[in-house]
Motif scaffolding. Structure first.
Motif, short mmCIF file in Angstrom:
data_model
loop_
_atom_site.label_atom_id
_atom_site.label_comp_id
_atom_site.label_asym_id
_atom_site.label_seq_id
_atom_site.Cartn_x
_atom_site.Cartn_y
_atom_site.Cartn_z
N LYS A 16 0.86 -1.19 0.00
CA LYS A 16 0.00 0.00 0.00
C LYS A 16 0.90 1.24 0.00
CE LYS A 16 -4.07 -1.72 -0.27
NZ LYS A 16 -4.87 -1.41 -1.46
N HIS A 17 0.31 2.38 -0.23
CA HIS A 17 1.05 3.63 -0.36
C HIS A 17 1.92 3.93 0.87
CE1 HIS A 17 1.80 7.65 -2.01
NE2 HIS A 17 1.58 8.11 -0.80
N LEU A 118 -15.45 -0.42 -12.94
CA LEU A 118 -14.45 0.22 -12.09
C LEU A 118 -14.84 -0.09 -10.65
CD1 LEU A 118 -11.97 2.11 -11.92
CD2 LEU A 118 -13.57 4.02 -11.79
N LEU A 119 -13.91 -0.67 -9.91
CA LEU A 119 -14.19 -1.11 -8.54
C LEU A 119 -13.39 -0.32 -7.52
CD1 LEU A 119 -13.89 -4.98 -9.16
CD2 LEU A 119 -15.97 -3.59 -9.24
N ASP A 120 -13.88 -0.31 -6.30
CA ASP A 120 -13.16 0.18 -5.12
C ASP A 120 -12.87 1.68 -5.14
OD1 ASP A 120 -13.21 -2.43 -4.14
OD2 ASP A 120 -11.30 -2.92 -5.08
N VAL A 121 -13.76 2.45 -5.77
CA VAL A 121 -13.59 3.91 -5.81
C VAL A 121 -13.63 4.47 -4.39
CG1 VAL A 121 -14.60 6.08 -6.63
CG2 VAL A 121 -14.50 4.08 -8.15
N ASP A 122 -14.53 3.96 -3.55
CA ASP A 122 -14.63 4.43 -2.17
C ASP A 122 -13.34 4.15 -1.39
OD1 ASP A 122 -17.18 5.27 -2.71
OD2 ASP A 122 -18.18 3.63 -1.66
N GLU A 123 -12.78 2.96 -1.59
CA GLU A 123 -11.52 2.60 -0.92
C GLU A 123 -10.40 3.53 -1.38
OE1 GLU A 123 -8.60 -1.31 -0.41
OE2 GLU A 123 -10.47 -1.53 -1.51
N TYR A 124 -10.37 3.83 -2.68
CA TYR A 124 -9.35 4.73 -3.21
C TYR A 124 -9.48 6.11 -2.56
CZ TYR A 124 -6.79 7.79 -6.33
OH TYR A 124 -5.93 8.73 -6.83
N GLU A 125 -10.68 6.63 -2.50
CA GLU A 125 -10.90 7.95 -1.90
C GLU A 125 -10.49 7.97 -0.43
OE1 GLU A 125 -11.66 10.74 -3.48
OE2 GLU A 125 -11.86 9.70 -5.39
N GLN A 130 -6.35 9.30 3.73
CA GLN A 130 -5.59 8.76 4.86
C GLN A 130 -4.08 8.88 4.64
OE1 GLN A 130 -6.49 4.62 5.58
NE2 GLN A 130 -4.90 4.39 7.13
N TRP A 131 -3.62 8.56 3.41
CA TRP A 131 -2.19 8.51 3.14
C TRP A 131 -1.71 9.70 2.30
CZ3 TRP A 131 -3.39 2.83 1.96
CH2 TRP A 131 -3.35 2.08 3.14
N HIS A 132 -2.61 10.64 2.04
CA HIS A 132 -2.24 11.87 1.32
C HIS A 132 -1.58 11.59 -0.03
CE1 HIS A 132 -3.19 13.81 5.11
NE2 HIS A 132 -2.34 12.99 5.71
N TYR A 133 -2.32 10.88 -0.88
CA TYR A 133 -1.79 10.64 -2.22
C TYR A 133 -1.49 11.98 -2.88
CZ TYR A 133 -3.80 5.85 -2.06
OH TYR A 133 -4.11 4.56 -1.72
N PRO A 134 -0.32 12.13 -3.46
CA PRO A 134 -0.01 13.39 -4.15
C PRO A 134 -0.94 13.60 -5.35
CG PRO A 134 1.98 12.06 -3.82
CD PRO A 134 0.80 11.20 -3.46
N GLN A 135 -1.19 14.85 -5.68
CA GLN A 135 -2.05 15.16 -6.84
C GLN A 135 -1.48 14.56 -8.11
OE1 GLN A 135 -2.57 19.43 -6.85
NE2 GLN A 135 -4.58 19.23 -5.88
#
Length: 178
Positions: A16-17, A118-125, A130-135
């Motif tokens: 994970k990230h 397309l799956l797991d959009v909620d998990e991605y958000e 949580q982990w501050h994915y960079p833009q």
């Protein structure tokens, strides 16, 4: 690390990230390597989840990993046709331990009839916050969803039946040599 050769087995580890281990596949046979990609196959391989749960895959699968694309493709060969599970993920790396990538939660599933979801959009958000994915990572992943869908729609690479047939046949040939 030396790039694995045809017929070698590699482990696959997804993270994970935040760097935590997500999932490990024990044995995948390497069918082809290039500077940019690895094609492999596994069948009834042991998978270990981050919480220690273990399970075994149910069918043979041809796998496609790349050093530049932010996705990987698992083509599961089933009685009713090929189903695809595509992980939106960092490009692969490989070292002495395993082939590795970061799983970014978003997945595209393609059914034998060509329907895709397309799956797991909620998990991605949730993980993005949580982990501050960079833009930049967010933009790259969304662009790669578009690339992936284009490949699916046009039967490119692993989304071609001829590709799956070729690499699964090669896996069977190599498996019987062992």
């Amino acid at each position: 690390m030396q790039i694995p050769k045809e017929g070698d087995y590699v482990a696959i580890k997804s993270y994970k990230h935040d760097g935590s281990l997500h999932r490990t596949w024990r044995d995948t046979m390497v069918l082809k390597t290039s500077d940019d990609a690895i094609i492999g196959c596994n069948d009834h391989t042991l998978v270990t989840e981050s919480d220690g749960r273990r399970w075994v895959t149910r069918e043979p699968a041809v796998l496609f990993f790349h050093r530049h694309f932010w996705f990987n493709v698992i083509a599961m060969i089933r009685d009713n046709g090929v189903s695809y599970y595509c992980n939106l993920a960092s490009p692969m790396t490989i070292d002495q331990e395993a082939l590795k990538y970061i799983d970014y939660d978003l997945d595209v599933k393609v059914f034998p009839d060509g329907d895709k979801r397309l799956l797991d959009v909620d998990e991605y958000e949730a993980h993005s916050k949580q982990w501050h994915y960079p833009q930049t990572t967010d933009r790259i992943l969304k662009a790669n969803v578009n690339t992936l869908v284009d490949w699916i729609d046009h039967g490119k690479g692993p989304f071609s039946q001829a590709y799956i047939d070729l690499w699964y046949e090669r896996y069977q040939q190599l498996s019987h040599r062992v």
